[in-house]
Design a protein around this motif. Structure first.
Motif, PDB file in Angstrom:
ATOM      1  N   TYR A   1     -74.488  45.776  33.691  1.00 15.03           N
ATOM      2  CA  TYR A   1     -75.336  44.875  34.478  1.00 15.03           C
ATOM      3  C   TYR A   1     -76.616  45.553  34.964  1.00 15.03           C
ATOM      4  O   TYR A   1     -77.592  44.869  35.277  1.00 15.03           O
TER       5      TYR A   1
ATOM      6  N   ASN B   1     -68.321  37.549  37.690  1.00 22.03           N
ATOM      7  CA  ASN B   1     -69.452  38.441  37.962  1.00 22.03           C
ATOM      8  C   ASN B   1     -70.671  37.722  38.531  1.00 22.03           C
ATOM      9  O   ASN B   1     -71.782  38.259  38.505  1.00 22.03           O
TER      10      ASN B   1
ATOM     11  N   LYS C   1     -72.837  39.618  41.031  1.00 23.31           N
ATOM     12  CA  LYS C   1     -73.763  40.638  40.521  1.00 23.31           C
ATOM     13  C   LYS C   1     -75.167  40.074  40.341  1.00 23.31           C
ATOM     14  O   LYS C   1     -76.166  40.755  40.599  1.00 23.31           O
TER      15      LYS C   1
END
Length: 257
Positions: A118, A140, A143
């Motif tokens: 990421y 995720n 994120k």
């Protein structure tokens, strides 16, 4: 008894093929929904909650597992690492079903960009102006929020109450959520890209079964970037990409014929 970690459609196919020989099977899934999909299969015990390493070890011991089949998602790295470690500690044979990658046929296309993690993904975002379609799932989403991007992010997620609650808890707006069960076909992928005027799509290399090829083809034909988060390869002795081969290995190993 055979242990089977399920997280893919192929896992159910493996279970179906094993049912030709036995129902002496312990199954573990990460969700109740995963367990609900198994009503037409035969097995002795079912767990429908995530297991940490020590819990997995306890279950393997309690059920006298001789061989553990890991058919979890290619990106469920922690599950796979725990399964390998548990088998190592208990002296159990570990077997992995691994989906084949579909990236090779697209790797020469300039719009297909592979990123390791990421952090690299965030660097690529600096070169993208416009809306980004996130198809990596709900695990995720946080994120992307911590990246504090100027881009609008549309999250395509599973339409479950738990996932919706997570979206709203993270402050994701209703208009930035596509709640639909995958995999999604080529035409619908193109439709989502057009509807939201997406400049890029984020995806995982989840194989043909995960709809990766349809996403990549849609991105190429619609002229947008496809940012692919790479898999973290796990090397094991008994790894198969064929359902028949993995079942034959298990049947031979346990003398089920």
């Amino acid at each position: 008894m055979i242990g089977l970690i399920l997280g893919t459609s192929e896992g159910k196919n493996i279970l179906s093929k094993l049912n030709r020989y036995t129902d002496n099977i312990f199954i573990t899934t990460a969700t109740e929904y995963g367990g609900q999909l198994l009503e037409n299969f035969k097995f002795k015990k079912l767990n429908t909650k995530p297991l940490v390493l020590e819990e997995l070890i306890d279950q393997l011991k309690e059920n006298h597992i001789e061989i553990l089949v890991d058919a979890s998602h290619p990106y469920a790295l922690v599950i796979t690492q725990n399964a390998i470690e548990a088998c190592k500690r208990l002296g159990i044979t570990y077997v992995r079903y691994e989906r084949k990658s579909v990236l090779d046929k697209f790797k020469e296309n300039k719009n297909i960009i592979q990123v390791k993690d990421y952090d690299e993904l965030k660097e690529e975002f600096l070169h993208i102006n416009g809306t980004i379609l996130n198809t990596t799932g709900s695990n995720n989403m946080d994120k992307f929020i911590t990246m504090k991007l100027n881009n609008r992010i549309i999250h395509r997620v599973l339409p479950s109450v738990k996932v919706m609650e997570k979206c709203f808890k993270l402050g994701i707006k209703t208009e930035d959520i596509i709640a639909i069960k995958g995999p999604i076909g080529y035409e619908l992928n193109c439709g989502f890209i057009k509807e939201y005027d997406a400049a890029a799509i984020i995806l995982k290399d989840s194989g043909i079964q995960g709809g990766t090829e349809e996403k990549l083809r849609a991105a190429i034909d619609m002229g947008i970037k496809a940012l692919v988060i790479e898999r973290h390869a796990v090397k094991t002795d008994n790894s198969f990409s064929s359902e028949e081969e993995i079942v034959n290995f298990i049947v031979s190993k346990l003398s089920l014929m």
